[in-house]
Motif scaffolding. Structure first.
Motif, PDB file in Angstrom:
ATOM      1  N   GLU A 197       9.870 -53.684 -15.342  1.00 58.80           N
ATOM      2  CA  GLU A 197      10.047 -54.863 -16.194  1.00 58.80           C
ATOM      3  C   GLU A 197      10.670 -56.037 -15.436  1.00 58.80           C
ATOM      4  O   GLU A 197      10.353 -57.196 -15.713  1.00 58.80           O
ATOM      5  CB  GLU A 197      10.903 -54.514 -17.412  1.00 58.80           C
ATOM      6  CG  GLU A 197      10.164 -53.694 -18.461  1.00 58.80           C
ATOM      7  CD  GLU A 197       8.962 -54.446 -19.037  1.00 58.80           C
ATOM      8  OE1 GLU A 197       9.060 -55.662 -19.263  1.00 58.80           O
ATOM      9  OE2 GLU A 197       7.932 -53.803 -19.263  1.00 58.80           O
ATOM     10  N   ARG A 198      11.553 -55.769 -14.496  1.00 60.28           N
ATOM     11  CA  ARG A 198      12.192 -56.868 -13.759  1.00 60.28           C
ATOM     12  C   ARG A 198      11.182 -57.631 -12.907  1.00 60.28           C
ATOM     13  O   ARG A 198      11.306 -58.839 -12.708  1.00 60.28           O
ATOM     14  CB  ARG A 198      13.312 -56.323 -12.872  1.00 60.28           C
ATOM     15  CG  ARG A 198      14.493 -55.761 -13.616  1.00 60.28           C
ATOM     16  CD  ARG A 198      15.540 -55.273 -12.630  1.00 60.28           C
ATOM     17  NE  ARG A 198      16.168 -56.369 -11.898  1.00 60.28           N
ATOM     18  CZ  ARG A 198      16.981 -56.190 -10.851  1.00 60.28           C
ATOM     19  NH1 ARG A 198      17.210 -54.968 -10.384  1.00 60.28           N
ATOM     20  NH2 ARG A 198      17.514 -57.240 -10.238  1.00 60.28           N
ATOM     21  N   LEU A 199      10.170 -56.935 -12.415  1.00 51.40           N
ATOM     22  CA  LEU A 199       9.180 -57.561 -11.540  1.00 51.40           C
ATOM     23  C   LEU A 199       7.962 -58.091 -12.296  1.00 51.40           C
ATOM     24  O   LEU A 199       7.106 -58.750 -11.705  1.00 51.40           O
ATOM     25  CB  LEU A 199       8.719 -56.566 -10.470  1.00 51.40           C
ATOM     26  CG  LEU A 199       9.800 -56.086  -9.507  1.00 51.40           C
ATOM     27  CD1 LEU A 199       9.233 -55.053  -8.539  1.00 51.40           C
ATOM     28  CD2 LEU A 199      10.421 -57.251  -8.745  1.00 51.40           C
ATOM     29  N   ARG A 200       7.884 -57.818 -13.586  1.00 52.45           N
ATOM     30  CA  ARG A 200       6.707 -58.219 -14.358  1.00 52.45           C
ATOM     31  C   ARG A 200       6.382 -59.707 -14.236  1.00 52.45           C
ATOM     32  O   ARG A 200       5.215 -60.064 -14.018  1.00 52.45           O
ATOM     33  CB  ARG A 200       6.878 -57.837 -15.839  1.00 52.45           C
ATOM     34  CG  ARG A 200       5.712 -58.279 -16.709  1.00 52.45           C
ATOM     35  CD  ARG A 200       5.997 -58.048 -18.184  1.00 52.45           C
ATOM     36  NE  ARG A 200       5.843 -56.664 -18.536  1.00 52.45           N
ATOM     37  CZ  ARG A 200       4.696 -56.095 -18.914  1.00 52.45           C
ATOM     38  NH1 ARG A 200       3.591 -56.827 -18.962  1.00 52.45           N
ATOM     39  NH2 ARG A 200       4.651 -54.836 -19.232  1.00 52.45           N
ATOM     40  N   PRO A 201       7.368 -60.631 -14.350  1.00 47.65           N
ATOM     41  CA  PRO A 201       7.006 -62.062 -14.255  1.00 47.65           C
ATOM     42  C   PRO A 201       6.377 -62.428 -12.913  1.00 47.65           C
ATOM     43  O   PRO A 201       5.445 -63.240 -12.856  1.00 47.65           O
ATOM     44  CB  PRO A 201       8.349 -62.778 -14.462  1.00 47.65           C
ATOM     45  CG  PRO A 201       9.193 -61.807 -15.208  1.00 47.65           C
ATOM     46  CD  PRO A 201       8.800 -60.456 -14.688  1.00 47.65           C
ATOM     47  N   ALA A 202       6.867 -61.833 -11.825  1.00 48.94           N
ATOM     48  CA  ALA A 202       6.301 -62.125 -10.510  1.00 48.94           C
ATOM     49  C   ALA A 202       4.893 -61.545 -10.390  1.00 48.94           C
ATOM     50  O   ALA A 202       3.985 -62.177  -9.825  1.00 48.94           O
ATOM     51  CB  ALA A 202       7.204 -61.570  -9.412  1.00 48.94           C
ATOM     52  N   LEU A 203       4.704 -60.364 -10.926  1.00 47.75           N
ATOM     53  CA  LEU A 203       3.378 -59.748 -10.893  1.00 47.75           C
ATOM     54  C   LEU A 203       2.385 -60.558 -11.709  1.00 47.75           C
ATOM     55  O   LEU A 203       1.216 -60.684 -11.343  1.00 47.75           O
ATOM     56  CB  LEU A 203       3.444 -58.318 -11.418  1.00 47.75           C
ATOM     57  CG  LEU A 203       4.143 -57.293 -10.512  1.00 47.75           C
ATOM     58  CD1 LEU A 203       4.295 -55.969 -11.243  1.00 47.75           C
ATOM     59  CD2 LEU A 203       3.382 -57.093  -9.220  1.00 47.75           C
ATOM     60  N   GLU A 204       2.847 -61.123 -12.834  1.00 48.01           N
ATOM     61  CA  GLU A 204       1.959 -61.937 -13.667  1.00 48.01           C
ATOM     62  C   GLU A 204       1.455 -63.145 -12.880  1.00 48.01           C
ATOM     63  O   GLU A 204       0.288 -63.533 -13.002  1.00 48.01           O
ATOM     64  CB  GLU A 204       2.685 -62.386 -14.933  1.00 48.01           C
ATOM     65  CG  GLU A 204       2.864 -61.256 -15.952  1.00 48.01           C
ATOM     66  CD  GLU A 204       3.591 -61.709 -17.202  1.00 48.01           C
ATOM     67  OE1 GLU A 204       4.193 -62.814 -17.183  1.00 48.01           O
ATOM     68  OE2 GLU A 204       3.584 -60.959 -18.192  1.00 48.01           O
ATOM     69  N   LEU A 205       2.319 -63.745 -12.063  1.00 44.65           N
ATOM     70  CA  LEU A 205       1.880 -64.872 -11.236  1.00 44.65           C
ATOM     71  C   LEU A 205       0.809 -64.426 -10.237  1.00 44.65           C
ATOM     72  O   LEU A 205      -0.246 -65.061 -10.111  1.00 44.65           O
ATOM     73  CB  LEU A 205       3.071 -65.466 -10.478  1.00 44.65           C
ATOM     74  CG  LEU A 205       4.127 -66.224 -11.272  1.00 44.65           C
ATOM     75  CD1 LEU A 205       5.159 -66.819 -10.320  1.00 44.65           C
ATOM     76  CD2 LEU A 205       3.511 -67.318 -12.128  1.00 44.65           C
ATOM     77  N   MET A 206       1.082 -63.342  -9.521  1.00 44.81           N
ATOM     78  CA  MET A 206       0.146 -62.892  -8.489  1.00 44.81           C
ATOM     79  C   MET A 206      -1.183 -62.455  -9.082  1.00 44.81           C
ATOM     80  O   MET A 206      -2.243 -62.705  -8.516  1.00 44.81           O
ATOM     81  CB  MET A 206       0.776 -61.765  -7.673  1.00 44.81           C
ATOM     82  CG  MET A 206       1.913 -62.230  -6.772  1.00 44.81           C
ATOM     83  SD  MET A 206       2.500 -60.936  -5.633  1.00 44.81           S
ATOM     84  CE  MET A 206       3.609 -60.032  -6.706  1.00 44.81           C
TER      85      MET A 206
END
Length: 330
Positions: A197-206
């Motif tokens: 969950e902590r990395l979800r926003p960054a993954l959404e960008l990529m």
């Protein structure tokens, strides 16, 4: 609605569950067979069983609704039943024979599902899986109900059952992997990073704009973390640095495009954020092991061969009543 990176990657690696065998037994029994699939599920619909495979010192005890996930195993032995006398050997060729009259209240019922993944998927997902994973029904409430529904379709042989079995097999793979992720200490890799969950926003960008020149500061800011904390956490969870992950995700997209579209390599390079066709081709060859054009030619030849062997109107391997032989499929 938030984007679902796990579903996106499942589609990219073309994951597909195929019900590949099953049996019902009363009294002592044992089933032995080679395991020809790189990823396989063995589900205990009812009764109890003990499963052994290469790399295990102790058997896995399967209760009703439990699923064993086998990764790159070469053989398996499954035994169960109670009573006196020798164990009855259940040959893989029995397949679904006998399931029509099976009774969940008295019989040991087992279903095997092979999981097909494209070569990129095997490299990504299997690296993140243990040799044997045990998903317990007691911690996955939906799994037992799903297995019962799948069994009803396999045993009932009703109109439309072949279609239903295909859908339930897909859901079984998803539910089993979800439950495994919830129950197990998953090693670093794709499965773990896609559910962090902590990395979800960054993954959404990529994932939403893979061709943009994302930098570490952009991705760390999206995750509301410092650059150093983000880079450290991402590597701990994914097993690779963020920009390596982005590069590999781009290569997954490239492989899908080359398999199924008539896209020009130069246009694909621009779409995925490479400054030139040569830069893209070099990156592709480093990751995949061959040039984009050679990959496309080989992938299309393989698809044509498969189409000739398994034409579109041929019976599927999900057809019940002995349509598939053994625990695995070729």
């Amino acid at each position: 609605m938030r984007s679902d990176q796990l579903s996106e990657v499942f589609e990219l690696v073309e994951i597909r569950g195929v019900v590949a065998g099953g049996f019902a037994a009363r009294g002592p029994w044992v089933a032995r067979s080679p395991c020809r699939d790189s990823l396989k599920l063995v589900a205990m619909v009812s009764g109890h069983g003990r499963l052994l495979t290469d790399g295990l010192d102790e058997p896995v005890e399967l209760a009703p609704g439990d699923v064993a996930i086998l990764t790159n195993r070469s053989w398996l032995q499954h035994e169960g039943g109670s009573g006196t006398g020798p164990r009855r050997q259940i040959g893989p060729e029995e397949n679904f024979t006998g399931l029509t009259d099976a009774d969940r209240s008295t019989d040991d019922i087992v279903l095997g599902t092979a999981v097909d993944i494209n070569p990129a998927g095997r490299e990504l997902l299997l690296r993140a899986m243990p040799p044997v994973g045990h998903v317990r029904a007691s911690a996955a409430t939906n799994l037992r109900s799903l297995l019962n529904q799948l069994f009803e379709e396999v045993a009932g042989q009703r109109t439309g059952s072949t279609f239903a079995i295909r859908q339930y097999a897909q859901l079984l793979v998803l539910h089993a992997l979800r439950a495994y992720l919830d129950q197990a200490d998953v090693p670093p890799g794709w499965l773990r990073v896609l559910t962090d969950e902590r990395l979800r926003p960054a993954l959404e960008l990529m994932h939403s704009e893979p061709g943009k020149p994302w930098g570490l500061a952009d991705l760390a800011g999206a995750a509301a973390m410092s650059r150093s904390s983000f880079a450290r956490h991402f590597r701990d969870v994914a097993g690779v640095p963020p920009l390596t992950y982005l590069s590999r995700y781009r290569m997954l997209l490239a492989q899908r495009a080359l398999r199924g579209q008539d896209v020009r390599v130069g246009a694909l390079a621009v779409e995925l954020g490479y400054g030139s066709e040569a830069a893209f081709s070099n990156a592709f060859k480093r990751e995949v092991g061959e040039s984009p054009l050679r990959y496309r030619h080989r992938a299309r030849n393989e698809r044509q061969i498969l189409g000739e062997v398994f034409p579109a109107n041929a019976p599927t391997s999900n057809a019940p009543a002995g349509a598939v032989e053994g625990w695995g499929h070729d």
